[in-house]
Design a protein around this motif. Sequence first.
Motif, PDB file in Angstrom:
ATOM      1  N   THR A  11      52.559  70.153  29.593  1.00 45.24           N
ATOM      2  CA  THR A  11      52.484  70.807  28.290  1.00 45.24           C
ATOM      3  C   THR A  11      53.487  71.951  28.214  1.00 45.24           C
ATOM      4  O   THR A  11      53.788  72.604  29.216  1.00 45.24           O
ATOM      5  CB  THR A  11      51.069  71.350  28.016  1.00 45.24           C
ATOM      6  OG1 THR A  11      50.693  72.217  29.086  1.00 45.24           O
ATOM      7  CG2 THR A  11      50.067  70.232  27.919  1.00 45.24           C
ATOM      8  N   SER A  12      53.950  72.199  26.999  1.00 43.56           N
ATOM      9  CA  SER A  12      54.944  73.239  26.762  1.00 43.56           C
ATOM     10  C   SER A  12      54.319  74.628  26.919  1.00 43.56           C
ATOM     11  O   SER A  12      53.238  74.893  26.394  1.00 43.56           O
ATOM     12  CB  SER A  12      55.517  73.076  25.353  1.00 43.56           C
ATOM     13  OG  SER A  12      56.181  74.248  24.935  1.00 43.56           O
ATOM     14  N   GLU A 102      50.787  77.901  24.575  1.00 41.33           N
ATOM     15  CA  GLU A 102      50.788  76.527  25.078  1.00 41.33           C
ATOM     16  C   GLU A 102      50.816  75.576  23.891  1.00 41.33           C
ATOM     17  O   GLU A 102      50.031  75.738  22.945  1.00 41.33           O
ATOM     18  CB  GLU A 102      49.537  76.258  25.919  1.00 41.33           C
ATOM     19  CG  GLU A 102      49.498  74.840  26.488  1.00 41.33           C
ATOM     20  CD  GLU A 102      48.187  74.537  27.183  1.00 41.33           C
ATOM     21  OE1 GLU A 102      47.123  74.919  26.625  1.00 41.33           O
ATOM     22  OE2 GLU A 102      48.208  73.920  28.257  1.00 41.33           O
ATOM     23  N   THR A 103      51.709  74.605  23.908  1.00 46.60           N
ATOM     24  CA  THR A 103      51.854  73.660  22.802  1.00 46.60           C
ATOM     25  C   THR A 103      51.683  72.241  23.329  1.00 46.60           C
ATOM     26  O   THR A 103      52.346  71.836  24.282  1.00 46.60           O
ATOM     27  CB  THR A 103      53.241  73.789  22.148  1.00 46.60           C
ATOM     28  OG1 THR A 103      53.461  75.149  21.770  1.00 46.60           O
ATOM     29  CG2 THR A 103      53.332  72.909  20.906  1.00 46.60           C
ATOM     30  N   ARG A 104      50.765  71.503  22.693  1.00 45.61           N
ATOM     31  CA  ARG A 104      50.521  70.110  23.065  1.00 45.61           C
ATOM     32  C   ARG A 104      50.835  69.211  21.876  1.00 45.61           C
ATOM     33  O   ARG A 104      50.375  69.488  20.773  1.00 45.61           O
ATOM     34  CB  ARG A 104      49.058  69.892  23.466  1.00 45.61           C
ATOM     35  CG  ARG A 104      48.619  70.615  24.722  1.00 45.61           C
ATOM     36  CD  ARG A 104      47.118  70.438  24.926  1.00 45.61           C
ATOM     37  NE  ARG A 104      46.645  71.104  26.116  1.00 45.61           N
ATOM     38  CZ  ARG A 104      46.513  70.538  27.302  1.00 45.61           C
ATOM     39  NH1 ARG A 104      46.816  69.262  27.441  1.00 45.61           N
ATOM     40  NH2 ARG A 104      46.071  71.223  28.346  1.00 45.61           N
ATOM     41  N   GLU A 105      51.578  68.174  22.122  1.00 41.67           N
ATOM     42  CA  GLU A 105      51.824  67.183  21.077  1.00 41.67           C
ATOM     43  C   GLU A 105      50.577  66.323  20.916  1.00 41.67           C
ATOM     44  O   GLU A 105      49.994  65.867  21.905  1.00 41.67           O
ATOM     45  CB  GLU A 105      53.022  66.317  21.443  1.00 41.67           C
ATOM     46  CG  GLU A 105      53.417  65.315  20.379  1.00 41.67           C
ATOM     47  CD  GLU A 105      54.689  64.555  20.725  1.00 41.67           C
ATOM     48  OE1 GLU A 105      55.351  64.960  21.704  1.00 41.67           O
ATOM     49  OE2 GLU A 105      54.997  63.559  20.049  1.00 41.67           O
TER      50      GLU A 105
END
Length: 354
Positions: A11-12, A102-105
């Motif tokens: 995750t980003s 935190e970035t999740r697609e």
Amino acid sequence: MNTDAFDLLATSVFLLDAQGRIEYANAAAEDLFGRSRKQLRGLPADRLYDDPASLQTSIEHAAAGIFADARQLSSLRRGHESIEVSVTTVALAGQSWPVLIETREIEQRTVADRGQRLVEEIESQRELLRNLAHEVKNPLGGLRGAAQLLEAELPSPALAEYTQVIISEADRLQALVDRLSGPKRQPLDTKPVNIHEICERVCALIQAEFRERVALQRDYDASAPDLQGDAARLMQAVLNVARNAAQELVLQKDEDGAPPPQIVLRTRIARQVVLAHRRHRLAMVLSIIDNGPGVPEHIRERIFHPLVTARPGGTGLGLSLAQDFVRQHGGLIEFESRPRHTEFRLILPMEQTH
């Protein structure tokens, strides 16, 4: 803080300064945003998303220590493509960077469709149960009435014990039939509702019923505003979920290695949430978390369906009814479960649903 471990994540991750500018980006962030770390460094993080104002507010609150974490849905542009993402903003105390993002697609459409499909399945089953309850109700009334007449004609009072068994069992089945009929579809009595007042009333009831056998903890977002809803139905929904957790905890209390039974009630505000194919600017997320053994694998896909239960003596109606009440408010109950951590999330839109 050693940042090397962040490159192992799928995750980003961004680490931001107090002004919300990116100071560190991991490898997954480079892939997701299509830019190198050098290009990302120094950029205002909120500008990378399609809803910068909402995210900037979350960043400012995290930097000021107003909350520990906040989750919201957003989207970003990658080339000509728009990507739906889940963004979690975390406040870091005592670290070189005050904020982590935190970035999740996600496949938002898939999530929304799954929720809607669950609602349709449950409603279809409830309609079958209502029809069944209607067919059973009249014979039950006749059975009870016949037993009463028979009791009045018995030659010996001692024989009344048998007719009383018939009457009590008919009453028990009548109560079950009434529950199977489901809640009456009366209009919601919608007023401003303080979700924490409901949580406290539920805690009082759980403590009265289970006493010291289950410990309760609160983790409230004190800044959360009132939501528009029917207090009685929301109260019943929260109570059903919490009582279900408490009952499971009591059953496993004496197992070897089981931790002290505990339930946590946590409230958070989520932004840009999609419920029933409708995007809501703000939603209340009430999480009821227990440290029990978890939901059995064989009922996870059907746990909100009527009559589905893994507990001896359970009717399987509590969670189904809770889901129905929350759905009447335009919301949804979702859950995740693993051993020692089961979390049911009641997601309710903050604005009134028409």
